[in-house]
Design a protein around this motif. Structure first.
Motif, PDB file in Angstrom:
ATOM      1  N   LEU A  84     -25.639  24.432  23.709  1.00  0.00           N
ATOM      2  CA  LEU A  84     -24.391  24.417  22.932  1.00  0.00           C
ATOM      3  C   LEU A  84     -24.689  24.182  21.449  1.00  0.00           C
ATOM      4  N   ILE A  88     -23.530  26.762  18.389  1.00  0.00           N
ATOM      5  CA  ILE A  88     -22.546  26.448  17.346  1.00  0.00           C
ATOM      6  C   ILE A  88     -23.194  26.357  15.959  1.00  0.00           C
ATOM      7  N   GLY A 101     -18.350  26.718  20.781  1.00  0.00           N
ATOM      8  CA  GLY A 101     -18.840  25.825  21.829  1.00  0.00           C
ATOM      9  C   GLY A 101     -18.130  26.055  23.151  1.00  0.00           C
TER      10      GLY A 101
END
Lengths: 214, 214
Positions: A84, A88, A101
């Motif tokens: 994640l 991002i 995300g």
């Protein structure tokens, strides 16, 4: 909830690159085995057979089935958070990071369904494993929200409450649309409508006339 | 995930008021028993002992331990939804209903911790029980949001996605603050700060300058 069994000699961390690879292979096999058979039905022999290692090799790295579950949940958590974080990276602000995300989380869950099962089942083996997974996740999430607050990217507010709310929101959208609904996850951009609904919530709330009232 | 065991003669619904009370007492005992021992460790004899009925009486109403779990989850769902419906009655709009509903849910979970455990464990007995619980809840939730959309109380948007997101948000806030954190649930109005954080999210979103960008 299960009482902790007496651990044999506490096994050490791998001392060589080869050892680290073997340990990782056993963890991967445990993920597959717990994911398909469930924790209770799966035995250490199922794991070692899947990993292609001798039973003694398992005990070089893990004291018990419960210990490998604990290590596996921590390992899955690290991998998900690293994934994640990479997804991002480069977001222009926290709102964009939330959107990216969420999309990445839904896709990850669709691609790794055993993550969900292993994690859920862990709470009945030892609730502290489950709880620590989410507490760790929430701490990191709240820190990111605090940083965004300081930069003026999000409204002032309690970022711990928000972190738990946002984790729950992602979890249930994942349960429904990445795990249960086969149709919902088909094709490129399958999760875009869900991400758009949530982006609108993050951007504007639910109220038709939100900012006028606020 | 467990295969369905061959059910004995399918038991009928109670035919008398006394029968209905006995059935309700057995369900209540199952809730306590599964909540404290866990489903797998709990036996039908634990349930009948807690209920103060003979074993044969259990089988008058329920075919098996798995069947009473299914009935119990449905019953717990009905009760929770009825409780929440009563608590949000008379709200001036959907936003107020969301606030009151969240506060009532957190309090209910703090007062009924076995609801959570029974429900979570059910997914490993038969995932359809767990899934049906949430699908039912989500349908009702989306209907309420649709009604609010028609009345112009909330922004246009996909209310199914929103229903799952809002359920998840409540679930995780409940897990953290109503079940795990002992301090968080102490005293009158203990959940107010959490409800306020969420009310702000519903009213204004997360973005500092949300409505300007939108």
């Amino acid at each position: 909830m299960t009482t902790t069994t007496q651990a044999p000699q506490s096994p050490g961390a791998p001392k060589t690159a080869r050892g680290a690879r073997t340990r990782a292979r056993i963890l991967k096999a445990a993920e597959e085995t717990f994911g398909s058979l469930g924790y209770h039905r799966a035995g250490v022999t199922d794991i070692t057979r899947t990993a292609g290692v001798a039973q003694g090799t398992f005990y070089t790295y893990f004291a018990s089935k419960e210990e490998i579950l604990r290590e596996l949940v921590m390992d899955l958590g690290h991998k998900l958070r690293a994934h994640l974080a990479a997804e991002i990276l480069g977001s222009s602000d926290r709102l964009e990071a939330e959107e990216r995300g969420l999309r990445a989380f839904l896709q990850y869950l669709a691609d790794h369904p055993s993550l969900y099962r292993v994690l859920q089942e862990a709470q009945f083996v030892d609730e502290t494993i489950y709880r620590e997974y989410y507490e760790t996740f929430a701490r990191g999430y709240a820190d990111m929200l605090d940083a965004a607050s300081r930069k003026g990217e999000i409204r002032p507010g309690n970022n711990h409450h928000r972190a738990w709310a946002l984790m729950g929101l992602s979890h249930f959208l994942g349960l429904k649309y990445a795990l249960w609904d086969q149709r919902a996850k088909e094709g490129e951009g399958a999760f875009d409508p869900i991400v758009e609904t949530m982006a609108d919530l993050f951007q504007n709330g639910l109220a038709l006339n939100g900012r006028d009232k606020g």
